[in-house]
Design a protein around this motif. Sequence first.
Motif, PDB file in Angstrom:
ATOM      1  N   ASN A  53      26.547  50.356  37.670  1.00  0.00           N
ATOM      2  CA  ASN A  53      27.133  50.081  36.360  1.00  0.00           C
ATOM      3  C   ASN A  53      28.360  49.168  36.501  1.00  0.00           C
ATOM      4  O   ASN A  53      28.789  48.848  37.606  1.00  0.00           O
ATOM      5  CB  ASN A  53      27.462  51.386  35.623  1.00  0.00           C
ATOM      6  CG  ASN A  53      28.524  52.219  36.329  1.00  0.00           C
ATOM      7  OD1 ASN A  53      29.460  51.695  36.914  1.00  0.00           O
ATOM      8  ND2 ASN A  53      28.365  53.537  36.270  1.00  0.00           N
ATOM      9  N   GLN A  54      28.916  48.756  35.356  1.00  0.00           N
ATOM     10  CA  GLN A  54      30.059  47.828  35.370  1.00  0.00           C
ATOM     11  C   GLN A  54      31.249  48.398  36.144  1.00  0.00           C
ATOM     12  O   GLN A  54      31.886  47.683  36.918  1.00  0.00           O
ATOM     13  CB  GLN A  54      30.486  47.486  33.932  1.00  0.00           C
ATOM     14  CG  GLN A  54      29.514  46.605  33.205  1.00  0.00           C
ATOM     15  CD  GLN A  54      29.469  45.185  33.754  1.00  0.00           C
ATOM     16  OE1 GLN A  54      30.322  44.733  34.504  1.00  0.00           O
ATOM     17  NE2 GLN A  54      28.422  44.468  33.408  1.00  0.00           N
ATOM     18  N   LEU A  55      31.561  49.674  35.924  1.00  0.00           N
ATOM     19  CA  LEU A  55      32.697  50.288  36.606  1.00  0.00           C
ATOM     20  C   LEU A  55      32.507  50.247  38.115  1.00  0.00           C
ATOM     21  O   LEU A  55      33.400  49.838  38.863  1.00  0.00           O
ATOM     22  CB  LEU A  55      32.905  51.727  36.127  1.00  0.00           C
ATOM     23  CG  LEU A  55      34.012  52.512  36.841  1.00  0.00           C
ATOM     24  CD1 LEU A  55      35.362  51.841  36.656  1.00  0.00           C
ATOM     25  CD2 LEU A  55      34.031  53.948  36.350  1.00  0.00           C
ATOM     26  N   GLN A  56      31.350  50.666  38.577  1.00  0.00           N
ATOM     27  CA  GLN A  56      31.088  50.668  40.021  1.00  0.00           C
ATOM     28  C   GLN A  56      31.140  49.255  40.599  1.00  0.00           C
ATOM     29  O   GLN A  56      31.686  49.036  41.678  1.00  0.00           O
ATOM     30  CB  GLN A  56      29.720  51.300  40.309  1.00  0.00           C
ATOM     31  CG  GLN A  56      29.689  52.793  40.030  1.00  0.00           C
ATOM     32  CD  GLN A  56      28.263  53.339  40.072  1.00  0.00           C
ATOM     33  OE1 GLN A  56      27.301  52.631  39.786  1.00  0.00           O
ATOM     34  NE2 GLN A  56      28.147  54.607  40.414  1.00  0.00           N
ATOM     35  N   SER A  57      30.598  48.310  39.867  1.00  0.00           N
ATOM     36  CA  SER A  57      30.604  46.918  40.304  1.00  0.00           C
ATOM     37  C   SER A  57      32.039  46.401  40.440  1.00  0.00           C
ATOM     38  O   SER A  57      32.377  45.740  41.428  1.00  0.00           O
ATOM     39  CB  SER A  57      29.823  46.072  39.308  1.00  0.00           C
ATOM     40  OG  SER A  57      29.887  44.719  39.643  1.00  0.00           O
ATOM     41  N   ILE A  58      32.869  46.691  39.467  1.00  0.00           N
ATOM     42  CA  ILE A  58      34.272  46.252  39.504  1.00  0.00           C
ATOM     43  C   ILE A  58      35.007  46.903  40.663  1.00  0.00           C
ATOM     44  O   ILE A  58      35.752  46.238  41.402  1.00  0.00           O
ATOM     45  CB  ILE A  58      34.963  46.547  38.157  1.00  0.00           C
ATOM     46  CG1 ILE A  58      34.441  45.583  37.092  1.00  0.00           C
ATOM     47  CG2 ILE A  58      36.479  46.471  38.287  1.00  0.00           C
ATOM     48  CD1 ILE A  58      34.846  45.918  35.689  1.00  0.00           C
ATOM     49  N   THR A  75      36.517  35.778  24.336  1.00  0.00           N
ATOM     50  CA  THR A  75      36.054  35.560  25.706  1.00  0.00           C
ATOM     51  C   THR A  75      36.109  34.095  26.122  1.00  0.00           C
ATOM     52  O   THR A  75      36.280  33.791  27.305  1.00  0.00           O
ATOM     53  CB  THR A  75      34.605  36.066  25.881  1.00  0.00           C
ATOM     54  OG1 THR A  75      33.765  35.415  24.920  1.00  0.00           O
ATOM     55  CG2 THR A  75      34.529  37.559  25.688  1.00  0.00           C
ATOM     56  N   GLU A  80      33.808  48.106  43.449  1.00  0.00           N
ATOM     57  CA  GLU A  80      33.311  47.576  44.723  1.00  0.00           C
ATOM     58  C   GLU A  80      33.908  46.188  44.990  1.00  0.00           C
ATOM     59  O   GLU A  80      34.372  45.890  46.082  1.00  0.00           O
ATOM     60  CB  GLU A  80      31.784  47.516  44.723  1.00  0.00           C
ATOM     61  CG  GLU A  80      31.181  46.912  45.964  1.00  0.00           C
ATOM     62  CD  GLU A  80      31.520  47.643  47.263  1.00  0.00           C
ATOM     63  OE1 GLU A  80      31.495  46.980  48.319  1.00  0.00           O
ATOM     64  OE2 GLU A  80      31.824  48.860  47.241  1.00  0.00           O
ATOM     65  N   ASN A  97      36.673  45.021  43.760  1.00  0.00           N
ATOM     66  CA  ASN A  97      38.105  45.185  43.969  1.00  0.00           C
ATOM     67  C   ASN A  97      38.427  45.637  45.388  1.00  0.00           C
ATOM     68  O   ASN A  97      39.390  45.175  45.998  1.00  0.00           O
ATOM     69  CB  ASN A  97      38.689  46.165  42.942  1.00  0.00           C
ATOM     70  CG  ASN A  97      40.161  46.342  43.132  1.00  0.00           C
ATOM     71  OD1 ASN A  97      40.608  47.347  43.680  1.00  0.00           O
ATOM     72  ND2 ASN A  97      40.930  45.351  42.709  1.00  0.00           N
TER      73      ASN A  97
END
Length: 190
Positions: free
Chosen positions: A2-7, A41, A9, A11
């Motif tokens: 998901n987006q949180l995990q991707s960010i 955006t 990782e 980081n």
Amino acid sequence: MNQLQSILEFNRKFVEEKEYEKYVTDKFPEKKMAIVTCMDTRLVELLPKAMNLRNGDVKLIKNAGAIISQPFGSVMRSLLVAIYELHAQEVFIVGHTGCGMAALNSDRMIGSMRERGISEDTLNTIENSGIKLNKWLRGFDNEKEGIIRTVNIVKKHPLLPTDVPVHGLLIDSTTGELELVIDGYQPLPK
């Protein structure tokens, strides 16, 4: 992933590889400017590039439409902190073409709230507390009007030092071209 995990990782690698070193600066804006602009955006990278800004140059405050609707709300407080505590000497209000806050339909947005599970009781409680959602969710008829209204709120604020120029600019969301709407070095138009 998901987006949180991707960010997170990304980081982890960013910090491990010391990528942050090229962004190190202090809290004081090098160009002594504070900018209020839209959260759109298209402006994330375009606005700094079009204005020749890099990390550490300015205090950048973003919200929907670059609007200051509450003279004693959080955006104005942020500007005052930038001026009094962080030594900003100029304020720029930067709206943009094609802004979603132009002609925002508050009735449609409230309808979307209902569809997403916000109850009538909640909406009624807010309305009965003195908050008129249709007014609170209002944007502006055109981008220049929004810029002018916000510049006037800032410039006429009783806590703003009189020597701080407040400029109004409109940036083209595609090309980055800037149009001067209000020159803060000149008296406000009547």
